[in-house]
Scaffold this active site. Structure first.
Site, PDB file in Angstrom:
ATOM      1  N   ASP A   1       0.868  -1.172   0.000  1.00  0.00           N
ATOM      2  CA  ASP A   1       0.000   0.000   0.000  1.00  0.00           C
ATOM      3  C   ASP A   1       0.913   1.232   0.000  1.00  0.00           C
ATOM      4  O   ASP A   1       2.115   1.134   0.273  1.00  0.00           O
ATOM      5  CB  ASP A   1      -0.883  -0.047   1.244  1.00  0.00           C
ATOM      6  CG  ASP A   1      -1.690   1.212   1.435  1.00  0.00           C
ATOM      7  OD1 ASP A   1      -2.381   1.637   0.486  1.00  0.00           O
ATOM      8  OD2 ASP A   1      -1.625   1.794   2.541  1.00  0.00           O
TER       9      ASP A   1
ATOM     10  N   ASP B   1      -1.699  -1.116   5.872  1.00  0.00           N
ATOM     11  CA  ASP B   1      -1.948  -0.544   7.197  1.00  0.00           C
ATOM     12  C   ASP B   1      -3.428  -0.499   7.557  1.00  0.00           C
ATOM     13  O   ASP B   1      -3.786   0.121   8.557  1.00  0.00           O
ATOM     14  CB  ASP B   1      -1.376   0.878   7.266  1.00  0.00           C
ATOM     15  CG  ASP B   1      -2.193   1.871   6.439  1.00  0.00           C
ATOM     16  OD1 ASP B   1      -2.508   1.570   5.271  1.00  0.00           O
ATOM     17  OD2 ASP B   1      -2.518   2.947   6.968  1.00  0.00           O
TER      18      ASP B   1
ATOM     19  N   ASP C   1      -0.240   5.141   0.984  1.00  0.00           N
ATOM     20  CA  ASP C   1      -0.509   6.080   2.082  1.00  0.00           C
ATOM     21  C   ASP C   1      -0.581   5.353   3.423  1.00  0.00           C
ATOM     22  O   ASP C   1      -1.383   4.435   3.590  1.00  0.00           O
ATOM     23  CB  ASP C   1      -1.832   6.816   1.833  1.00  0.00           C
ATOM     24  CG  ASP C   1      -1.794   7.658   0.571  1.00  0.00           C
ATOM     25  OD1 ASP C   1      -0.867   8.458   0.430  1.00  0.00           O
ATOM     26  OD2 ASP C   1      -2.693   7.497  -0.276  1.00  0.00           O
TER      27      ASP C   1
END
Length: 232
Positions: free
Chosen positions: A18, A179, A20
């Site tokens: 991922d 996240d 961001d």
């Protein structure tokens, strides 16, 4: 590190990241973009922590959440606000964005180990590429897939599967690192193992999201992968 149970794991041929909250802390730039958009409607600015809670789901969802938090739901005006946001967003990509801890070290280690890597993000693809170029990370990556390259954003698996098609690696040989719950759901839908990092943008403790393993930062990724192999 917290290890999940009951899933088989083998050394991956590819790792998808991922962006961001995983590779970069982009929340300050995203906050600046949101507040420029709101200022154009004479609305007060939002705090960093408020905007951080809105990240995930792409720009359109960000715009919708920002106006709702300002007490001004957009309704049918969402399309127009999203069009206004597009150039604003592009002006706020790298000014305040920083690498998350351990990124360069982890990607260098994985590259030297011969593991293919890609980025899958709900951020627009050109924006993602500009950020990765800014930090000198594109040479590590065989695939960069943004939200506008697929029909369905994460938590759908589409971006992950497109990245794997570009890398020519099977899902069973791939690890997803993110996240958020969207990263877990997308990885599960694509039949991939998944590791989550603390310190990202999830509003739910990452230990509760059902990943195979949770670790503090990308500094821990090589040892985390070994931990999963040993536990398999």
């Amino acid at each position: 590190m917290n290890v999940g149970a009951g899933r088989r794991f083998r050394s991956p041929k590819a790792i998808l990241f991922d962006l961001d909250g995983t590779l970069v802390d982009s929340a300050p730039d995203i906050t600046a973009a949101v507040n420029e958009l709101l200022a154009g409607r004479d609305l007060p600015p939002l705090r960093l922590d408020q905007v951080k809670a809105m990240i995930g789901g792409g720009i359109r969802k960000l715009v919708e959440r920002a106006f709702a938090a300002s007490g001004t739901p957009l309704g049918s005006a969402l399309d127009e606000a999203n069009r206004v946001m597009a150039p604003i967003y592009r002006r706020h990509l790298t000014g305040r964005t920083r690498l998350m801890p351990g990124v360069r070290e982890a990607l260098t280690h994985l590259h030297l180990s011969g593991i293919a890597m890609g980025v899958v993000t709900n951020k627009p693809q050109l924006a993602a590429r500009e950020i990765l170029l800014h930090f000198g990370l594109t040479d590590y990556l065989g695939a960069i897939v943004g939200g506008d390259a697929v029909t369905y954003l994460k938590p759908a698996p589409d971006a992950l599967l497109l990245a794997l098609d570009q890398l020519q690696v099977e899902p069973r040989d791939t690890l997803m690192v993110g996240d958020s719950s969207a990263d877990v759901a997308a990885a599960r839908a694509a039949s991939m193992a998944v590791i989550l990092l603390r310190g990202g943008y999830s509003q739910i403790p990452v230990e509760e999201l059902g990943a195979d393993l949770v670790c503090d930062s990308l500094f821990d990724l090589p040892s985390a992968m070994q931990t999963l192999q040993d536990a398999a």
